[in-house]
Design a protein around this motif. Structure first.
Motif, short mmCIF file in Angstrom:
data_model
loop_
_atom_site.label_atom_id
_atom_site.label_comp_id
_atom_site.label_asym_id
_atom_site.label_seq_id
_atom_site.Cartn_x
_atom_site.Cartn_y
_atom_site.Cartn_z
N HIS A 54 0.82 -1.22 0.00
CA HIS A 54 0.00 0.00 0.00
C HIS A 54 0.85 1.26 0.00
O HIS A 54 0.32 2.37 0.10
CB HIS A 54 -0.95 0.00 1.19
N GLY A 55 2.17 1.10 -0.08
CA GLY A 55 3.04 2.26 -0.13
C GLY A 55 3.14 3.04 1.17
O GLY A 55 3.49 4.21 1.18
N VAL A 56 2.84 2.40 2.27
CA VAL A 56 2.87 3.07 3.57
C VAL A 56 4.32 3.34 3.97
O VAL A 56 5.18 2.47 3.85
CB VAL A 56 2.17 2.20 4.65
N ARG A 57 4.57 4.56 4.44
CA ARG A 57 5.91 4.94 4.90
C ARG A 57 5.92 5.40 6.35
O ARG A 57 6.98 5.56 6.94
CB ARG A 57 6.46 6.04 4.00
N SER A 58 4.75 5.66 6.91
CA SER A 58 4.63 6.14 8.28
C SER A 58 3.60 5.30 9.02
O SER A 58 2.56 4.95 8.45
CB SER A 58 4.18 7.60 8.33
N LEU A 59 3.89 5.01 10.29
CA LEU A 59 2.97 4.23 11.12
C LEU A 59 2.69 4.97 12.41
O LEU A 59 3.57 5.62 12.98
CB LEU A 59 3.58 2.88 11.50
N VAL A 60 1.48 4.83 12.91
CA VAL A 60 1.12 5.26 14.25
C VAL A 60 0.88 3.97 15.02
O VAL A 60 0.03 3.17 14.64
CB VAL A 60 -0.14 6.15 14.25
N VAL A 61 1.66 3.78 16.08
CA VAL A 61 1.58 2.53 16.83
C VAL A 61 0.90 2.81 18.16
O VAL A 61 1.34 3.67 18.94
CB VAL A 61 2.98 1.91 17.04
N CYS A 62 -0.18 2.07 18.42
CA CYS A 62 -0.99 2.23 19.63
C CYS A 62 -1.32 0.83 20.14
O CYS A 62 -1.16 -0.15 19.43
CB CYS A 62 -2.30 2.94 19.31
N GLY A 63 -1.84 0.74 21.36
CA GLY A 63 -2.34 -0.53 21.84
C GLY A 63 -1.87 -0.87 23.24
O GLY A 63 -1.48 -0.01 24.02
N VAL A 64 -1.92 -2.14 23.57
CA VAL A 64 -1.45 -2.68 24.85
C VAL A 64 -0.57 -3.88 24.53
O VAL A 64 -0.75 -4.53 23.52
CB VAL A 64 -2.63 -3.11 25.76
N MET A 65 0.33 -4.18 25.26
CA MET A 65 0.97 -3.57 26.40
C MET A 65 2.18 -2.78 25.91
O MET A 65 2.93 -3.24 25.05
CB MET A 65 1.41 -4.62 27.40
N SER A 66 2.34 -1.58 26.47
CA SER A 66 3.36 -0.63 26.01
C SER A 66 4.74 -1.25 25.89
O SER A 66 5.43 -1.07 24.88
CB SER A 66 3.44 0.56 26.96
N GLU A 67 5.16 -1.97 26.91
CA GLU A 67 6.53 -2.50 26.97
C GLU A 67 6.69 -3.84 26.28
O GLU A 67 7.80 -4.39 26.22
CB GLU A 67 7.00 -2.60 28.43
N MET A 68 5.62 -4.36 25.72
CA MET A 68 5.69 -5.65 25.04
C MET A 68 5.29 -5.49 23.58
O MET A 68 6.12 -5.19 22.74
CB MET A 68 4.85 -6.68 25.79
N CYS A 69 4.03 -5.73 23.26
CA CYS A 69 3.59 -5.72 21.86
C CYS A 69 3.79 -4.37 21.17
O CYS A 69 4.26 -4.31 20.04
CB CYS A 69 2.13 -6.14 21.77
N VAL A 70 3.44 -3.29 21.86
CA VAL A 70 3.56 -1.96 21.24
C VAL A 70 5.03 -1.67 20.96
O VAL A 70 5.39 -1.28 19.85
CB VAL A 70 2.93 -0.89 22.16
N GLN A 71 5.88 -1.87 21.96
CA GLN A 71 7.30 -1.57 21.79
C GLN A 71 7.96 -2.49 20.74
O GLN A 71 8.73 -2.04 19.91
CB GLN A 71 8.03 -1.68 23.12
N ALA A 72 7.63 -3.78 20.77
CA ALA A 72 8.24 -4.72 19.82
C ALA A 72 7.87 -4.37 18.39
O ALA A 72 8.72 -4.39 17.49
CB ALA A 72 7.81 -6.16 20.15
N THR A 73 6.63 -4.03 18.15
CA THR A 73 6.17 -3.68 16.80
C THR A 73 6.81 -2.36 16.36
O THR A 73 7.28 -2.24 15.22
CB THR A 73 4.64 -3.61 16.76
N ALA A 74 6.85 -1.38 17.25
CA ALA A 74 7.46 -0.09 16.92
C ALA A 74 8.96 -0.26 16.65
O ALA A 74 9.50 0.35 15.71
CB ALA A 74 7.24 0.91 18.04
N ARG A 75 9.64 -1.09 17.42
CA ARG A 75 11.08 -1.30 17.24
C ARG A 75 11.36 -1.89 15.85
O ARG A 75 12.27 -1.44 15.14
CB ARG A 75 11.63 -2.22 18.33
N THR A 76 10.59 -2.88 15.44
CA THR A 76 10.78 -3.47 14.12
C THR A 76 10.46 -2.45 13.03
O THR A 76 11.19 -2.35 12.04
CB THR A 76 9.95 -4.75 13.95
N ALA A 77 9.39 -1.70 13.20
CA ALA A 77 9.03 -0.68 12.20
C ALA A 77 10.17 0.33 12.03
O ALA A 77 10.52 0.70 10.90
CB ALA A 77 7.74 0.01 12.59
N LEU A 78 10.75 0.77 13.13
CA LEU A 78 11.88 1.69 13.05
C LEU A 78 13.07 1.05 12.33
O LEU A 78 13.70 1.67 11.48
CB LEU A 78 12.30 2.14 14.46
N ALA A 79 13.35 -0.20 12.66
CA ALA A 79 14.47 -0.91 12.03
C ALA A 79 14.25 -1.08 10.53
O ALA A 79 15.21 -1.12 9.75
CB ALA A 79 14.67 -2.28 12.69
#
Length: 142
Positions: A54-79
């Motif tokens: 879909h050509g997405v270049r930016s993500l907004v990451v929300c949800g639970v749990m901050s230090e687990m799923c949210v952080q893990a998904t955000a970390r991979t997206a940044l990488a």
């Protein structure tokens, strides 16, 4: 939308009230729900190919749990080179119980803030989800 499929008996076991998407983020018929079994929403899912397609270049990451799923998904997206925005009021967790001889109880708000901080300076943290504005990408050419 990324939805966690928990183990049988877990609070997020498929088909249970804790598994269902919360009403304010309920997907429209045109939106996709990617189901996952790991903390990281990219691990063993179609999320990466869906975003690329879909050509997405930016993500907004929300949800639970901050230090687990949210952080893990955000970390991979940044990488992977995505621009990642995390609204502070749109992710949450639980208090961390006291550990006798190690630490007092850590309030959930502190855990969430540390989860943001630990992702480094490439993460964009905004105070409120209401401050995030989505715009359509220009049509792809060629």
């Amino acid at each position: 939308h990324v939805q966690n499929d928990g183990e049988p008996g877990a609070g997020d076991e498929p088909g249970t009230p804790g598994w269902e998407l919360h009403h304010p983020v309920e997907p429209s018929p045109a939106e996709t729900v990617v189901r996952k079994t790991w903390d990281d929403g990219f691990e063993e899912t179609s999320l990466g190919s869906l975003l690329t397609g879909h050509g997405v270049r930016s993500l907004v990451v929300c949800g639970v749990m901050s230090e687990m799923c949210v952080q893990a998904t955000a970390r991979t997206a940044l990488a992977l080179g995505y621009r990642v925005v995390m609204p502070h009021d749109a992710h949450a967790t639980h208090d961390i119980p006291a550990a006798p001889g190690i630490s007092d109880m850590v309030p959930a708000a502190a855990v969430s803030r540390v989860a943001e901080w630990a992702l480094g300076s490439d993460l964009e943290v905004v105070a409120r989800a209401a401050d995030v504005v989505f715009t359509a990408l220009p049509p792809r050419t060629g």
